[in-house]
Design an enzyme around this catalytic site. Structure first.
Site, mmCIF file in Angstrom:
data_model
loop_
_atom_site.group_PDB
_atom_site.id
_atom_site.type_symbol
_atom_site.label_atom_id
_atom_site.label_comp_id
_atom_site.label_asym_id
_atom_site.label_seq_id
_atom_site.Cartn_x
_atom_site.Cartn_y
_atom_site.Cartn_z
ATOM 1 N N ARG A 238 0.854 -1.181 0.000
ATOM 2 C CA ARG A 238 0.000 0.000 0.000
ATOM 3 C C ARG A 238 0.892 1.234 0.000
ATOM 4 N NH1 ARG A 238 -5.159 -1.024 -1.539
ATOM 5 N NH2 ARG A 238 -6.252 -2.449 -0.126
ATOM 6 N N GLU A 267 -3.252 7.774 -4.567
ATOM 7 C CA GLU A 267 -3.621 7.270 -5.901
ATOM 8 C C GLU A 267 -4.955 7.869 -6.359
ATOM 9 O OE1 GLU A 267 -3.709 3.007 -5.731
ATOM 10 O OE2 GLU A 267 -1.645 2.871 -5.054
ATOM 11 N N HIS A 285 -0.766 0.615 -10.006
ATOM 12 C CA HIS A 285 -1.445 -0.326 -9.099
ATOM 13 C C HIS A 285 -2.035 -1.505 -9.892
ATOM 14 C CE1 HIS A 285 -3.579 -0.593 -4.936
ATOM 15 N NE2 HIS A 285 -3.232 -1.791 -5.392
#
Length: 322
Positions: A238, A267, A285
């Protein structure tokens, strides 16, 4: 007696993330699905028995407590740090996720980022495309095979990364909440001590308050000191686990040699200073982003919803709800 299709269609599901095309048709066929619209939530809230979420979704206590009939929160993702699990448990709501089915893809990407950052593959690609090769060779890169890799987090994905690293004859060590004596790898009690003995530091620990900015300036400095060529950081966990400002400083000042990043603090917004660094490999991601794995995740997320709303135990509750 199991519910009929008509019974299920009367079950209301709140989608706090836009469902993937891999699951949306099944959700819409089986249930009555509502997009999360705060302006109209009050009208449907009493009927909502399930929430569909992604691994990046936020489901706070405030939302959970607005839904008196809520039974399950089904997360299509392995991470669930945006879900207030304690609030859900207090209400008797089960939280589920989709572990295991994405282990291979995330581990594959971790190795790909290690290789890409070590061998500077994106820069090499740009070098050829820009017609620079005829002017001379690129600067030498660094070797991956035989190097030392430290893995921050040794769950199922961490172990899958270690398995792949072993094929590159790497020396493997790790840190985790506790040592795992069954594993044949060196254990270090903190991320900083692990970084002191690593050429590559791979982050694959869960997100959340307990790991927020776990990889900070001190850890990065230790990684930089540990290797004659400075260290390389890879993050497939993360964005919150790494202090992004400290990372940018460490990269700009040459404290560490490079990074391979699939996740970011805010993000999809990636700081321009980070995007400007040529020694950093950036991906959006995509750890689980293959058709096969996303389909398996969709199937599992749907199965968890269906079983709970049919009155059966879920397939994969999060550890706190087992």
């Amino acid at each position: 007696m199991s519910p009929t299709d008509a019974d299920r269609s009367a079950l209301h599901v709140l989608a706090v993330a836009k469902p993937s095309p891999l699951i949306a048709p099944r959700l819409n066929a089986a249930f009555t699905v509502h997009a999360h619209d705060p302006a109209t939530l009050a009208a449907v809230a009493p009927q909502v028995r399930a929430i569909f979420a992604s691994g990046e979704s936020k489901v706070p206590a405030e939302l959970i407590n607005q839904l008196p009939a809520l039974q399950v929160i089904s997360v299509m993702g392995v991470g669930y740090d945006g879900i207030d699990v304690a609030a859900a448990k207090a209400r008797g709501v089960v939280v589920t996720h989709t572990p295991d089915v994405l282990n291979d893809d995330v581990a594959d990407l971790a190795i790909a980022l290690m290789l890409a950052a070590a061998r500077q593959l994106p820069a090499a690609d740009r070098y050829v495309r820009a017609g620079q090769w005829p002017q001379g060779p690129m600067p030498l890169a660094r070797k991956l095979s035989g190097a030392r890799v430290g893995i921050v987090g040794m769950g199922r994905i961490g172990q899958a990364i270690a398995q792949r690293a072993a094929a590159f004859n790497m020396t493997i060590a790790y840190t985790a909440r506790s040592a795992k004596p069954a594993l044949p790898f060196a254990y270090w009690p903190t991320a900083e001590t692990l970084a002191e003995h690593s050429d590559f530091l791979v982050v694959i620990t869960p997100g959340g308050a307990a790991t927020r900015k776990l990889v900070d300036a001190q850890v990065l400095a230790a990684l930089g000191r540990s290797s004659p060529e400075n260290g390389i950081l890879v993050n497939v966990a993360r964005g919150s686990v790494v202090d992004e400002a400290a990372l940018i400083e460490a990269l700009e000042q040459g404290v560490i040699a490079g990074a391979g990043l699939d996740v970011f603090e805010n993000e999809p917004n990636v700081p321009e200073r980070l995007r400007a660094l040529p020694q950093v490999v950036l991906t959006p991601h995509i750890g689980s982003a293959t058709a096969q794995t996303r389909q398996a995740m969709a199937d599992l997320a749907f199965g968890n919803l269906q079983r709970m709303l049919d009155g059966q135990p879920p397939l994969t509750p999060v550890p706190e709800c087992r």
